[in-house]
Enzyme design. Structure first.
Site, PDB file in Angstrom:
ATOM      1  N   ASP A 343     -47.552  30.163   8.613  1.00 21.11           N
ATOM      2  CA  ASP A 343     -46.856  29.122   9.356  1.00 21.11           C
ATOM      3  C   ASP A 343     -46.659  29.558  10.806  1.00 21.11           C
ATOM      4  O   ASP A 343     -46.273  30.704  11.077  1.00 21.11           O
ATOM      5  CB  ASP A 343     -45.506  28.855   8.686  1.00 21.11           C
ATOM      6  CG  ASP A 343     -44.671  27.833   9.424  1.00 21.11           C
ATOM      7  OD1 ASP A 343     -45.079  26.666   9.460  1.00 21.11           O
ATOM      8  OD2 ASP A 343     -43.622  28.217   9.977  1.00 21.11           O
ATOM      9  N   GLU A 379     -51.939  28.629  10.732  1.00 19.70           N
ATOM     10  CA  GLU A 379     -51.542  27.408  11.425  1.00 19.70           C
ATOM     11  C   GLU A 379     -51.533  27.808  12.897  1.00 19.70           C
ATOM     12  O   GLU A 379     -50.610  28.482  13.353  1.00 19.70           O
ATOM     13  CB  GLU A 379     -50.166  26.930  10.984  1.00 19.70           C
ATOM     14  CG  GLU A 379     -49.755  25.635  11.669  1.00 19.70           C
ATOM     15  CD  GLU A 379     -48.340  25.202  11.330  1.00 19.70           C
ATOM     16  OE1 GLU A 379     -48.102  23.985  11.259  1.00 19.70           O
ATOM     17  OE2 GLU A 379     -47.468  26.077  11.156  1.00 19.70           O
TER      18      GLU A 379
END
Length: 713
Positions: A343, A379
């Protein structure tokens, strides 16, 4: 409770069959007390007797699995200098392998009095916060073997442990929303039927439900609020006594592996749940604040925030890097997971201020003999300056390709977009990944993900509808590249619903037949809706949970999705390991590995490409032009295909190429009718064969895929 010296490594609580070694890093601590709690909550404090390399450690005989514990760190308290030690705050071990209890958000868990952020609060936080649990490391893996599925053969299913099974009628009620529910044969059979090869789980590291959300009666459903990087979240276990969540998680992984499905974890190493200077003191803040967090240089009371959550982990510190790497290795070696999706991964690459492609974190991953061998997905952005880094990660990494999402959405909703951009996205985004030696599978392609509209809502809403989140619809992205097709939300208009259904098929087929690694969002294949909410991070309820009753209404979409997944698996031309070269496959021949045509049947000229915008194009994929070798070293060959894209609002006559490209073609995918067939298998009588040179009407807003059935050879 007289401790032996023990060992400074490994960090955390390590049970060896006779007792437990405890080790905690803190460079600023003057002394560390280990706090042991019995079932009644009575606390026994034991000072860790040894310090080596800033690691405080000790060994306690007869401390067994199930023992609950925390730490009290004695040391300097001077927030302006970044020092926040306070022994009245019971602290969670950053290396805790299981966590019990919850934070009740009493004032005692904060380092200051409410309403006076500059004050010091010395209330004892024991009884108001979490405890670590000593776990038994033994587990019968029964010869578990990692599936080791190559990237180019991978189909990812992004899912939420709780949301996937909470409403599944065939899973026992007591198992719904748990690791055991996800491992239930009904769920595994469904994943196998769909054809996915990997399940990417939204955060399962122990996380907190934010104070602000709990006050509104909401919860941190998504889980991007980690507090313990080694512990599987306790609420996803059927019961978490004595750290049982660890055993349940391992059993889930073993069951998925037996079915040939890999497990990828969405991990949040960019920040923790302790938030900014007004956040609670729960763990790292009170252990060694400056080592674990990036602080503002001019005033170390404050935290650098590249994540939008209040703080950022200090990946410049070797002990914080060790925490991350130890955690990753633990989940691979002890928990047997197959990869990670990071993330806001750009935060991990910020050495000083800017994102650094050659940062220490990436160097460590590159040389690590364990982590470098599993799937690594970034990401590739954060919320800080220069944080959008799609295409800029090192060669070992794959990336969520946000440009694929945006381009494909724009193409199918009829927005003006260059055909060159669309062509690049569906052929692996060579402009992003080829120059640094990466392959098409560096692109993790997706049209929808947990963050944003579901597929159904993408074709049903122009605007977000996040009122249920309690922020007056201010949260969530405003630019969704969505289209409601003439009506906002649900409608009884048959024409609108038919077009929406076709667009769902268009988007799914484009995703699955593009080069790269496709990722499906759970429930998209059955038409899951969140009623237009594009930021359901706090909706732990039926709004977010997969509604399995939709299977009856949208079973045809499930069948279509599974059939296109099977087509992808069956034909390596849709999942090449190398980029297209755009040149003849053999010396002296004209036929190339890929060719592009206008609807009139003419090959695209430079002028056609440079003319800019268009909504219709045909691509030829040459099955004889695959430069890959199979696992035994043999040359990979396949059938050849034509993909006829028409995003216009009217039917387009498309002339099928002939000559060396082929003499006859068979329709194998038709998103207008929803049919997926194969001429060499299945129902041959249903296959529409078309001769080269024929003008094939491609219906408005649809995709037709044809397989070559005849050649001049």
């Amino acid at each position: 409770m007289q401790p032996w010296p023990g060992s400074p490594y490994p960090l955390g609580a390590t049970y060896d069959g006779a007792g437990t070694n405890f080790a905690l890093f803190s460079e600023v601590a003057e002394r560390v007390e280990l706090c042991l709690f019995d079932e009644s909550g009575n606390e026994t404090r034991v000072r860790l007797p040894e310090v080596d390399g800033f690691v405080h450690h000790g060994y306690l005989l007869n401390v067994n699995p199930g023992q609950r514990y925390g730490y009290r760190v004695h040391g300097p308290y001077d927030p302006a200098r970044g020092l926040r030690c306070n022994p009245s705050k019971l602290l969670l071990d950053p290396y805790a392998k299981a966590v019990t209890s919850a934070v009740d958000w009493d004032q005692a868990v904060f380092g200051y009095d409410f309403g006076a952020p500059e004050s010091r609060n010395d209330e004892d936080s024991a009884g108001h916060t979490m405890l670590g649990v000593v776990v038994n490391p033994f587990f019968d893996w029964a010869n578990d073997r990692l599936p080791n599925i190559p990237y180019n053969e991978t189909v990812i299913y992004e899912a939420h442990v709780r949301g996937l099974t909470m409403r599944h009628p065939e899973i026992p009620e007591e198992l719904r929303g748990t690791y055991a529910g996800l491992a239930h044969p009904v769920m595994i059979d469904y994943l196998n039927t769909l054809g996915v090869t990997a399940i990417e789980l939204m955060p399962v590291h122990q996380f907190l439900h934010d104070h602000g959300l709990t006050e509104k009666g909401l919860r941190n459903y998504w889980g991007y609020n980690t507090i313990a990087y080694f512990a599987p979240h306790d609420e996803y276990a059927t019961h978490s006594e004595a750290g049982n969540q660890v055993q349940e998680f391992k059993a889930m992984v073993r069951a998925l592996h037996e079915a040939g499905i890999e497990v990828i974890l969405d991990v949040v190493y960019n920040h923790t749940a302790e938030g900014n200077q007004l956040g609670p003191t729960l763990s790292m803040r009170g252990i060694d604040n400056e080592a674990y967090y990036r602080l503002v240089e001019d005033d170390k009371r404050y935290y650098m925030d590249y994540t939008g959550t209040g703080n950022s982990l200090n990946v410049r510190n070797p002990h914080t890097l060790q925490l991350i790497m130890d955690s990753l290795r633990y989940w691979v070696n002890d928990m047997h997971v197959d990869g990670f999706r990071f993330d806001l991964a750009a935060t991990l690459a910020r050495e000083f201020y800017d994102v650094d492609r050659l940062s220490t974190f990436f160097d460590l991953v590159q040389q690590d003999p364990v982590i470098s061998q599993v799937k690594l997905i970034a990401e590739p952005w954060d919320v800080g300056p220069g944080g959008y880094q799609v295409g800029n990660f090192p060669p070992l990494w794959t990336e969520w390709n946000g440009q694929f999402r945006d381009t494909v959405r724009d193409f199918w909703r009829g927005e003006a977009a260059t055909l060159g951009e669309f062509a690049s996205r569906i052929t692996g985004s060579s402009d992003l990944y080829q120059n640094d030696g990466r392959r098409p599978y560096a692109s993790i392609n997706f049209v929808t993900a947990h963050d944003g509209f579901t597929l159904n809502d993408l074709v049903s809403y122009n605007d977000k509808h996040n009122e249920a989140n309690g922020e007056d619809n201010r949260d969530g992205a405003g630019d969704n590249r969505s289209w409601n097709h003439g009506h906002e939300g649900p409608t009884d208009d048959d024409k609108v619903n038919e077009l929406r259904a076709r667009q769902r098929r268009n988007l799914i087929a484009t995703l699955l037949l593009s080069q790269g690694v496709p990722m499906l969002l759970h429930g998209d294949e059955i038409g899951r809706t969140q009623d237009g909410n594009n930021n359901a991070y706090c909706q732990d309820n039926e709004l977010s949970w997969v509604d399995w009753s939709l299977l009856e209404r949208n079973g045809d979409l499930v069948d279509f999705t599974a059939a296109v997944v099977d087509l992808r698996h069956s034909h390596p031309v849709f999942r090449r390991r190398r980029f297209f070269a755009g040149r003849p496959i053999r010396k002296g021949e004209e036929l190339r590995d890929i060719a592009w045509f206008t609807p009139s049947g003419e090959e695209m000229s430079e002028q056609d490409w440079e003319s800019g915008f268009g909504r219709s194009i045909v691509v030829f994929l040459n099955g004889d032009g695959i430069p890959d070798l199979d696992r035994r070293g043999g040359r990979v060959t396949d059938d050849s295909f034509l993909l006829c894209f028409n995003a216009h609002d009217e039917e387009i006559d498309t002339t099928l190429p002939g000559g060396s490209y082929g003499t006859t073609w068979a329709v194998v995918v038709d998103t207008f009718t929803g049919e997926v067939l194969e001429p060499n298998g299945g129902n041959l009588s249903d296959v529409r064969e078309v001769e080269a040179g024929t003008v094939l009407p491609v219906p408005a807003r649809s995709l037709i895929v044809l397989q070559r059935t005849g050649t001049n050879e």
